[in-house]
Design a protein around this motif. Structure first.
Motif, PDB file in Angstrom:
ATOM      1  N   HIS A 119      36.717  43.005  40.212  1.00 45.21           N
ATOM      2  CA  HIS A 119      36.694  42.900  38.858  1.00 45.21           C
ATOM      3  C   HIS A 119      37.963  42.980  38.210  1.00 45.21           C
ATOM      4  CE1 HIS A 119      32.435  42.970  39.206  1.00 45.21           C
ATOM      5  NE2 HIS A 119      32.490  44.243  39.860  1.00 45.21           N
ATOM      6  N   SER A 120      38.897  43.672  38.751  1.00 45.58           N
ATOM      7  CA  SER A 120      40.378  43.894  37.963  1.00 45.58           C
ATOM      8  C   SER A 120      41.105  42.599  38.269  1.00 45.58           C
ATOM      9  CB  SER A 120      41.061  45.088  38.383  1.00 45.58           C
ATOM     10  OG  SER A 120      41.427  44.903  39.984  1.00 45.58           O
ATOM     11  N   GLY A 121      41.013  41.927  39.233  1.00 46.45           N
ATOM     12  CA  GLY A 121      41.709  40.810  39.669  1.00 46.45           C
ATOM     13  C   GLY A 121      43.265  41.163  40.161  1.00 46.45           C
ATOM     14  N   ARG A 122      43.658  42.714  40.301  1.00 45.70           N
ATOM     15  CA  ARG A 122      44.762  43.030  40.669  1.00 45.70           C
ATOM     16  C   ARG A 122      44.934  43.200  42.402  1.00 45.70           C
ATOM     17  NH1 ARG A 122      44.678  47.957  36.377  1.00 45.70           N
ATOM     18  NH2 ARG A 122      44.693  47.016  34.429  1.00 45.70           N
ATOM     19  N   LYS A 148      32.398  37.727  32.870  1.00 44.78           N
ATOM     20  CA  LYS A 148      34.067  37.772  32.596  1.00 44.78           C
ATOM     21  C   LYS A 148      34.211  38.185  30.914  1.00 44.78           C
ATOM     22  CE  LYS A 148      35.628  34.639  36.169  1.00 44.78           C
ATOM     23  NZ  LYS A 148      36.539  33.610  36.520  1.00 44.78           N
ATOM     24  N   GLY A 200      34.940  41.485  30.790  1.00 42.61           N
ATOM     25  CA  GLY A 200      36.056  42.105  31.423  1.00 42.61           C
ATOM     26  C   GLY A 200      35.813  42.159  32.722  1.00 42.61           C
ATOM     27  N   LYS A 225      37.246  39.247  37.305  1.00 44.20           N
ATOM     28  CA  LYS A 225      38.591  38.700  37.342  1.00 44.20           C
ATOM     29  C   LYS A 225      39.238  38.146  38.601  1.00 44.20           C
ATOM     30  CE  LYS A 225      39.825  41.416  33.160  1.00 44.20           C
ATOM     31  NZ  LYS A 225      40.861  42.635  32.540  1.00 44.20           N
ATOM     32  N   GLY A 226      38.710  38.969  39.736  1.00 42.56           N
ATOM     33  CA  GLY A 226      39.303  38.398  40.902  1.00 42.56           C
ATOM     34  C   GLY A 226      38.044  37.700  41.893  1.00 42.56           C
TER      35      GLY A 226
END
Length: 305
Positions: free
Chosen positions: A20-23, A201, A204, A207-208
């Protein structure tokens, strides 16, 4: 010959992105002493960085399970890792993480389990504790429902999903967590409908997300080139989530779970109802050796690829 608490023999490292964070995130499992339990440590923070993954500390259940401490420090998407820890019989481990979200890896628990098997387990001289369900407890929300009732020696999960999509449709599976081969459950990936991606999306999330870490279904087609890993992968992934969420109880459980159209929210609400009344459960230290299994599924040692 009692059933004793276990940890991992050596440190295990994982690296990937948060769904979800894409980090980018690095996660390390570190052996821990008996009665330590499972604890997260946010090493990117200098203070208030310990998070206890208990059902009462769950602060979000929308498309993942998030736990937070009193200072508001969170760790999210813990459910696949917790499914692996539960299934492998790990009682004690420190989890160091350098970001807010557990890496999604391939969208299943497969890599978590494989590295744990490769590393091996260390058994202590301290007996395990289990939660024994004494009374029927259930939670309903509209057509969705979940219940847990007493069982003699097993944890059975009977799970049903219902989707309008023809590919997913209605699927049901029942597993005995301590006795069945769990490889299909561990290997089953998270999934979504193609038409839901834009909405997810906009909130938010995801994202990943990609075809490398999720099954995407569009109309009557699975967009992933490799297709499904097993014929009940959709419901099996929900069972994986359920196992992981049940482990926020703090111990492995003896009981029968039946769930229809459930998810993180229903499982968390069920645990809250169980523990609001001491008559619903008992916490038992296992010292005898006359159980038909060891509360750890040995079949998976041979079957995880």
């Amino acid at each position: 010959m009692s059933l004793n608490q276990k940890t991992i023999k050596n440190e295990i490292n994982y690296k990937g992105i948060g769904l979800h964070s894409g980090r980018e995130v690095t996660l390390k499992l570190i052996p821990a002493n008996p009665n330590h339990g499972i604890v997260f440590k946010r090493i990117d923070l200098d203070k208030d960085n310990l998070v206890i993954p208990n059902f009462a500390n769950v602060t979000n259940t929308s498309l993942n399970t998030t736990v937070s401490n009193e200072a508001g420090v969170s760790v999210s998407t813990i459910e696949h890792l917790f499914g692996a820890l539960f299934g492998m019989g790990i009682d004690n481990v420190l989890i160091e993480i350098d970001n807010e979200e557990v890496p999604i890896l391939d969208g299943s628990a497969k890599e978590f389990v494989k590295k744990i098997i490769d590393t091996g387990l260390e058994e202590s001289a301290t007996p395990i504790k289990i939660i024994k369900i004494n009374k029927l407890v259930e939670f309903k929300e509209g057509t969705r429902s979940i219940k847990i009732e007493p069982s003699k020696l097993s944890l059975d999960i009977d799970f049903e999903i219902k989707f309008q999509n023809k590919i997913i449709g209605t699927q049901q599976n029942k597993i005995k967590v301590y006795e069945d081969n769990l490889s299909d459950v561990f290997n089953s990936r998270t999934f979504c409908l193609y038409e839901d991606i834009e909405t997810i999306k906009k909130h938010g999330l995801a994202k990943g997300g990609s075809l490398d870490n999720a099954i995407v279904v569009k109309d009557e087609e699975i967009l992933n080139d490799s297709g499904l890993r097993n014929e009940k992968e959709f419901v099996n992934h929900k069972i994986l989530d359920c196992i992981g969420d049940l482990y926020t109880s703090g111990y492995r459980i003896i009981g029968n779970v039946t769930c229809s159209q459930g998810g993180h929210y229903l499982t968390n609400q069920l645990l809250r109802k169980v523990f609001e009344n001491n008559e619903n459960f008992s916490i038992i230290e296992i010292k005898q050796k006359n159980l038909p299994h060891t509360l750890i599924n040995k079949n998976i040692l041979k079957s995880i690829a």
